[in-house]
Design an enzyme around this catalytic site. Structure first.
Site, PDB file in Angstrom:
ATOM      1  N   CYS A 168      -2.166  -0.487 -13.380  1.00 26.39           N
ATOM      2  CA  CYS A 168      -1.677  -1.796 -12.800  1.00 26.39           C
ATOM      3  C   CYS A 168      -2.665  -2.892 -13.637  1.00 26.39           C
ATOM      4  CB  CYS A 168      -1.638  -2.086 -11.444  1.00 26.39           C
ATOM      5  SG  CYS A 168      -0.391  -1.067 -10.437  1.00 26.39           S
ATOM      6  N   HIS A 202      -0.857  -9.621 -10.956  1.00 29.29           N
ATOM      7  CA  HIS A 202      -0.100  -8.563 -11.251  1.00 29.29           C
ATOM      8  C   HIS A 202       0.788  -8.507  -9.993  1.00 29.29           C
ATOM      9  CE1 HIS A 202       1.262  -4.534 -11.342  1.00 29.29           C
ATOM     10  NE2 HIS A 202       0.522  -4.192 -10.305  1.00 29.29           N
ATOM     11  N   ASN A 232       7.756  -3.982  -9.460  1.00 31.92           N
ATOM     12  CA  ASN A 232       6.125  -3.833  -9.901  1.00 31.92           C
ATOM     13  C   ASN A 232       6.237  -2.970 -11.058  1.00 31.92           C
ATOM     14  OD1 ASN A 232       3.745  -2.826 -10.618  1.00 31.92           O
ATOM     15  ND2 ASN A 232       3.114  -2.607  -8.243  1.00 31.92           N
TER      16      ASN A 232
HETATM   17  N1  ACO Z   1      12.534   1.983   3.540  1.00 29.52           N
HETATM   18  C1  ACO Z   1      12.717   1.985   4.821  1.00 29.52           C
HETATM   19  N2  ACO Z   1      11.793   2.542   5.507  1.00 29.52           N
HETATM   20  C2  ACO Z   1      10.654   2.943   4.861  1.00 29.52           C
HETATM   21  C3  ACO Z   1      10.336   2.741   3.517  1.00 29.52           C
HETATM   22  C4  ACO Z   1      11.469   2.339   2.656  1.00 29.52           C
HETATM   23  N3  ACO Z   1      11.802   1.953   1.217  1.00 29.52           N
HETATM   24  N4  ACO Z   1       9.231   3.236   3.100  1.00 29.52           N
HETATM   25  C5  ACO Z   1       8.656   3.397   4.103  1.00 29.52           C
HETATM   26  N5  ACO Z   1       9.197   3.492   5.234  1.00 29.52           N
HETATM   27  C6  ACO Z   1       8.855   3.652   6.525  1.00 29.52           C
HETATM   28  C7  ACO Z   1       8.059   4.454   6.493  1.00 29.52           C
HETATM   29  O1  ACO Z   1       8.429   6.193   6.890  1.00 29.52           O
HETATM   30  C8  ACO Z   1       7.469   4.295   8.226  1.00 29.52           C
HETATM   31  O2  ACO Z   1       8.280   4.759   9.013  1.00 29.52           O
HETATM   32  P1  ACO Z   1       7.509   5.517  10.319  1.00 29.52           P
HETATM   33  O3  ACO Z   1       7.035   4.231  11.085  1.00 29.52           O
HETATM   34  O4  ACO Z   1       8.837   6.016  11.340  1.00 29.52           O
HETATM   35  O5  ACO Z   1       6.713   6.528   9.954  1.00 29.52           O
HETATM   36  C9  ACO Z   1       7.456   2.727   8.239  1.00 29.52           C
HETATM   37  O6  ACO Z   1       8.610   2.582   7.085  1.00 29.52           O
HETATM   38  C10 ACO Z   1       6.126   2.164   7.986  1.00 29.52           C
HETATM   39  O7  ACO Z   1       5.627   2.668   6.632  1.00 29.52           O
HETATM   40  P2  ACO Z   1       4.368   2.147   6.135  1.00 29.52           P
HETATM   41  O8  ACO Z   1       3.977   2.819   4.963  1.00 29.52           O
HETATM   42  O9  ACO Z   1       3.347   1.950   7.158  1.00 29.52           O
HETATM   43  O10 ACO Z   1       4.804   0.679   5.774  1.00 29.52           O
HETATM   44  P3  ACO Z   1       4.067  -0.636   5.083  1.00 29.52           P
HETATM   45  O11 ACO Z   1       4.385  -1.506   6.179  1.00 29.52           O
HETATM   46  O12 ACO Z   1       2.559  -0.238   5.082  1.00 29.52           O
HETATM   47  O13 ACO Z   1       4.726  -0.804   4.081  1.00 29.52           O
HETATM   48  C11 ACO Z   1       4.147  -0.587   1.543  1.00 29.52           C
HETATM   49  C12 ACO Z   1       4.652   0.079   2.684  1.00 29.52           C
HETATM   50  C13 ACO Z   1       5.242  -1.791   1.376  1.00 29.52           C
HETATM   51  C14 ACO Z   1       4.101   0.340   0.601  1.00 29.52           C
HETATM   52  C15 ACO Z   1       2.804  -1.324   1.906  1.00 29.52           C
HETATM   53  O14 ACO Z   1       1.958  -0.433   2.634  1.00 29.52           O
HETATM   54  C16 ACO Z   1       2.242  -2.008   0.877  1.00 29.52           C
HETATM   55  O15 ACO Z   1       2.827  -3.128   0.412  1.00 29.52           O
HETATM   56  N6  ACO Z   1       1.282  -1.463   0.194  1.00 29.52           N
HETATM   57  C17 ACO Z   1       0.411  -2.082  -0.948  1.00 29.52           C
HETATM   58  C18 ACO Z   1       0.739  -1.306  -2.032  1.00 29.52           C
HETATM   59  C19 ACO Z   1       1.500  -1.859  -3.209  1.00 29.52           C
HETATM   60  O16 ACO Z   1       1.855  -2.941  -3.266  1.00 29.52           O
HETATM   61  N7  ACO Z   1       1.489  -0.854  -4.100  1.00 29.52           N
HETATM   62  C20 ACO Z   1       2.039  -1.470  -5.297  1.00 29.52           C
HETATM   63  C21 ACO Z   1       1.584  -0.439  -6.351  1.00 29.52           C
HETATM   64  S1  ACO Z   1       0.044  -0.335  -6.559  1.00 29.52           S
HETATM   65  C22 ACO Z   1      -0.313  -1.879  -7.276  1.00 29.52           C
HETATM   66  O17 ACO Z   1       0.279  -2.294  -7.930  1.00 29.52           O
HETATM   67  C23 ACO Z   1      -1.522  -2.303  -6.873  1.00 29.52           C
END
Ligand code: ACO
Length: 335
Positions: A114, A262, A292
């Site tokens: 990234c 980003h 992304n």
């Molecule tokens: N659809 C539906 N449910 C989902 C999905 C999906 N696509 N993905 C995960 N879930 C579920 C999980 O299984 C979990 O279920 P559970 O509670 O029954 O176990 C629940 O949703 C919550 O999952 P989390 O991973 O805790 O969700 P979170 O609120 O953390 O959101 C996300 C996930 C969006 C990835 C978040 O952690 C995030 O934004 N992280 C930042 C990372 C990022 O932006 N990365 C981008 C790439 S890296 C970069 O460019 C920096």
């Protein structure tokens, strides 16, 4: 001593739009979940073999070169940032040199995910500032869709990423009060595996074993992301590195005309915007439409912003990135 400045910008995205509803047909997810957590409504996926990381990079580059008002033969160095190269090796830099049919200039591949475009811009800036090169092509391009786990198992990662490419021509600027003022790069390798694709690396496995096992459940070829950990680190590092760049130049957040973060996740951008007290018109986001696109996200967003007239002569433009490595960085530009 000279400065460097961006003289041409271009981007290319495949025309195949994949909405959140499209994804919910192949995995257990929903438009509401994706929009609430990431801000993404749709992304682009390549849908033809003609589109590759290199070919999209070339298309973006051709636009950038034309807008820079130079001939492709005037390019004297190529920097290509990607995490999704066409081949394991050689990297796409040399493929761009070949496909643009230009003379045998140097080609450097950047592996900083990234942060790749920010790293690439920083390298270009140093080469131009030192007088070594006059016109450097910096490309960020990604084909994520061919490498994602498009099942419910991979949904936490696969809904986030999209395909596309952006490019900039970085040229010599004699007025040292303009152009790229400074760049700031960091890494923290202790978290390398928190956001990674660990195959087909030679670190632990012999390729003969991989081929022999041929295990369809081998998840090491898919991206792994510790989402919440990445999120927490991203908001801190984005803020730090933007502040570092502002302080280096005796500037304040209120001086920023346009921040282009980003496009990791809309919630990360909104957190940073709030932290610096920036208005909506001071921050450019387009993750809603492209997802992304990793190394391509900043050059695509910068090009779009420029096309919309949001980047004007004299503006203070701040680019900032955080991602796998972890790596992060910022570039401070007086346009
Ligand atoms: N659809 C539906 N449910 C989902 C999905 C999906 N696509 N993905 C995960 N879930 C579920 C999980 O299984 C979990 O279920 P559970 O509670 O029954 O176990 C629940 O949703 C919550 O999952 P989390 O991973 O805790 O969700 P979170 O609120 O953390 O959101 C996300 C996930 C969006 C990835 C978040 O952690 C995030 O934004 N992280 C930042 C990372 C990022 O932006 N990365 C981008 C790439 S890296 C970069 O460019 C920096």
């Amino acid at each position: 001593m000279y400065n460097s400045k961006i003289t041409g910008l271009g981007y290319y995205v495949p025309d195949h739009v994949v909405t959140n509803d499209d994804l919910s047909k192949v995995m257990d997810t929903s438009d509401a979940w994706i929009q609430e957590r990431t801000g993404i409504k749709e992304r682009r996926h390549v849908n033809s073999e003609a589109d590759s990381t290199t070919s999209m990079g070339v298309k973006a580059a051709e636009i950038a070169i034309e807008r820079a008002g130079i001939d492709k033969e005037d390019i004297d160095f190529i920097i290509f940032a990607t995490l999704s190269p066409d081949y394991y090796f050689p990297g796409p830099g040399v493929l761009v040199q070949r496909d643009l049919e230009i003379k045998t200039v140097g080609a450097l591949d950047v592996r900083n995910q990234c942060s790749g475009f920010v790293y690439g811009l920083s390298v270009a800036d140093q080469y131009v500032k030192s007088g070594m090169y006059n016109n450097i092509l910096v490309i960020g391009s990604e084909v994520h869709s061919r490498g994602l786990d498009m099942t419910t198992r991979g949904r936490a990662v696969s809904v986030i990423f999209g395909d596309g490419a952006g490019a900039a021509v970085v040229s010599r600027e004699d007025d040292t009060s303009r152009g790229i003022l400074s760049s700031h790069l960091h890494s923290e390798g202790q978290y390398a595996e928190e956001l990674a694709v660990t195959a087909p690396g030679m670190g632990k496995r012999w390729v003969t074993d991989i081929l022999k096992d041929n295990d369809p459940n081998d998840e090491s070829y898919y991206p792994y992301m510790n989402g919440q950990f990445v999120f927490k680190n991203a908001v801190v590092r984005f803020s730090e590195v933007i502040l570092e760049g502002l302080q280096k130049n005796g500037l304040q957040a209120s001086d920023i005309d346009l921040l282009i973060p980003h496009q990791a996740n809309l919630r990360i951008s909104q957190f940073v915007q709030k932290k610096f007290g920036l208005r909506d018109d001071q921050v450019y986001n387009n993750i809603t439409h492209y997802g992304n696109t990793t190394a391509a996200s900043i050059p695509i967003a910068l090009t779009e912003a420029w096309e919309k007239g949001k980047v004007k002569d004299g503006d203070l433009v701040v680019l900032a990135a955080f991602g796998s490595g972890f790596t992060w960085g910022s570039v401070i530009i007086r346009w």
